[in-house]
Design an enzyme around this catalytic site. Structure first.
Site, PDB file in Angstrom:
ATOM      1  CB  SER A 160      -6.195   0.281  -6.726  1.00 29.10           C
ATOM      2  OG  SER A 160      -5.136  -0.523  -7.200  1.00 29.10           O
TER       3      SER A 160
ATOM      4  N   GLY B 221      -1.192  -2.924  -4.800  1.00 26.20           N
ATOM      5  CA  GLY B 221      -0.330  -3.305  -3.672  1.00 26.20           C
ATOM      6  C   GLY B 221       0.138  -2.068  -2.934  1.00 26.20           C
ATOM      7  CG  LEU B 222       0.992  -2.611   1.246  1.00 25.44           C
ATOM      8  CD1 LEU B 222       1.833  -3.227   2.377  1.00 25.44           C
ATOM      9  CD2 LEU B 222      -0.113  -1.720   1.821  1.00 25.44           C
ATOM     10  CB  SER B 223       3.516   3.015  -0.782  1.00 23.48           C
ATOM     11  OG  SER B 223       4.554   3.878  -1.185  1.00 23.48           O
ATOM     12  N   GLY B 224       5.773   0.898  -2.229  1.00 25.43           N
ATOM     13  CA  GLY B 224       7.058   0.218  -2.006  1.00 25.43           C
ATOM     14  C   GLY B 224       7.018  -1.280  -2.262  1.00 25.43           C
ATOM     15  CB  ALA B 225       4.294  -3.695  -2.948  1.00 26.97           C
ATOM     16  N   GLY B 226       6.531  -2.666  -5.159  1.00 27.61           N
ATOM     17  CA  GLY B 226       7.224  -2.949  -6.424  1.00 27.61           C
ATOM     18  C   GLY B 226       6.353  -2.817  -7.667  1.00 27.61           C
ATOM     19  CE  LYS B 227       1.268   0.409  -6.290  1.00 26.94           C
ATOM     20  NZ  LYS B 227       2.028   0.443  -5.022  1.00 26.94           N
ATOM     21  CB  SER B 228       6.701   1.945 -10.233  1.00 22.99           C
ATOM     22  OG  SER B 228       5.659   2.670  -9.632  1.00 22.99           O
TER      23      SER B 228
HETATM   24  S1  ADX Z   1      -4.375   5.206  -4.515  1.00 24.09           S
HETATM   25  O1  ADX Z   1      -4.626   4.780  -3.135  1.00 24.09           O
HETATM   26  O2  ADX Z   1      -5.226   6.340  -4.926  1.00 24.09           O
HETATM   27  O3  ADX Z   1      -4.455   4.092  -5.481  1.00 24.09           O
HETATM   28  P1  ADX Z   1      -1.917   6.056  -5.763  1.00 24.09           P
HETATM   29  O4  ADX Z   1      -1.280   4.789  -6.212  1.00 24.09           O
HETATM   30  O5  ADX Z   1      -2.620   6.899  -6.754  1.00 24.09           O
HETATM   31  O6  ADX Z   1      -2.865   5.702  -4.495  1.00 24.09           O
HETATM   32  O7  ADX Z   1      -0.836   6.999  -5.083  1.00 24.09           O
HETATM   33  C1  ADX Z   1      -0.019   6.497  -4.096  1.00 24.09           C
HETATM   34  C2  ADX Z   1       1.237   7.361  -3.994  1.00 24.09           C
HETATM   35  O8  ADX Z   1       0.915   8.580  -3.364  1.00 24.09           O
HETATM   36  C3  ADX Z   1       2.245   6.666  -3.100  1.00 24.09           C
HETATM   37  O9  ADX Z   1       3.161   5.920  -3.869  1.00 24.09           O
HETATM   38  C4  ADX Z   1       2.906   7.820  -2.413  1.00 24.09           C
HETATM   39  O10 ADX Z   1       3.974   8.285  -3.199  1.00 24.09           O
HETATM   40  C5  ADX Z   1       1.872   8.910  -2.380  1.00 24.09           C
HETATM   41  N1  ADX Z   1       1.152   9.113  -1.104  1.00 24.09           N
HETATM   42  C6  ADX Z   1       1.023  10.283  -0.487  1.00 24.09           C
HETATM   43  N2  ADX Z   1       0.246  10.181   0.603  1.00 24.09           N
HETATM   44  C7  ADX Z   1      -0.123   8.881   0.697  1.00 24.09           C
HETATM   45  C8  ADX Z   1      -0.938   8.152   1.620  1.00 24.09           C
HETATM   46  N3  ADX Z   1      -1.515   8.749   2.668  1.00 24.09           N
HETATM   47  N4  ADX Z   1      -1.127   6.828   1.411  1.00 24.09           N
HETATM   48  C9  ADX Z   1      -0.550   6.243   0.354  1.00 24.09           C
HETATM   49  N5  ADX Z   1       0.235   6.869  -0.548  1.00 24.09           N
HETATM   50  C10 ADX Z   1       0.444   8.192  -0.396  1.00 24.09           C
END
Ligand code: ADX
Length: 170
Positions: free
Chosen positions: A80, A6-13
């Site tokens: 991912s 899911g997106l950053s900030g969606a609540g995965k962690s």
């Molecule tokens: S993934 O796309 O390779 O699965 P992953 O989950 O390891 O990403 O890392 C995401 C984390 O990296 C985010 O939570 C954020 O803190 C950081 N981050 C830094 N740059 C980016 C970017 N361009 N897109 C998304 N996350 C980023």
């Protein structure tokens, strides 16, 4: 293996930690592989191109596989964003007889941006981070996740509970 995407900030962690706490309470051996930590160690040096994100997913998938093979429940929390590599990892696990629970941690991007726990959306909007997932980089939602957590509508406890139920229902 419980795979949270899911997106950053969606609540995965947050969901990962809640599920972990309950499994530990039950006496289960569990390991959390969280993107922010993984990128400081196992995936140090990788960036956010499609190639590097796919590499990150493959590395974490491999470590998850090694742990799961020894009976550890592995909770992966990675954006991912690409479907093909997620499915590739899933197929590897399943062909080795490892249960795989795909969890789509879903909240609208506006909600994630509003939460912005690490201030990254703000930075991305200011042009300080390029290719930020959900803004100017793709996120491909799972087509048939085992569990979908709408974190804008349900509590952490409910989300974690639904993941745990899916885990017990192989
Ligand atoms: S993934 O796309 O390779 O699965 P992953 O989950 O390891 O990403 O890392 C995401 C984390 O990296 C985010 O939570 C954020 O803190 C950081 N981050 C830094 N740059 C980016 C970017 N361009 N897109 C998304 N996350 C980023």
């Amino acid at each position: 293996v419980i795979w949270l995407t899911g997106l950053s900030g969606a609540g995965k962690s947050t969901i990962a930690r809640a599920v972990e706490a309950e499994l530990v309470r039950q006496g289960t051996r569990v390991e959390v592989l969280d993107g922010d930590k993984i990128r400081k160690k196992l995936s140090r040096g990788l960036g956010f191109s499609k190639k590097d994100r796919d590499e990150n997913v493959r590395r974490v998938g491999f470590v998850a596989f090694l742990l799961a093979r020894h009976g550890v429940v592995v909770i992966v929390a990675l954006i991912s964003p690409y479907r093909t590599v997620r499915n590739e990892v899933r197929a590897e696990m399943e062909s080795a007889g490892i249960q795989y629970v795909e969890v789509f941690v879903n909240a609208p991007v506006e909600v994630c941006e509003g939460r912005d726990p690490k201030g990254l959306y703000r930075k991305a909007r200011r042009g300080e981070i390029a290719s930020f997932t959900g803004l100017d980089d793709p996120y491909e939602p799972p087509l048939s996740p085992d569990v979908e957590c709408r974190t804008d509508r349900e509590s952490v406890e409910i989300s974690a509970q639904r993941v745990l139920v899916a885990l017990k229902r192989p």
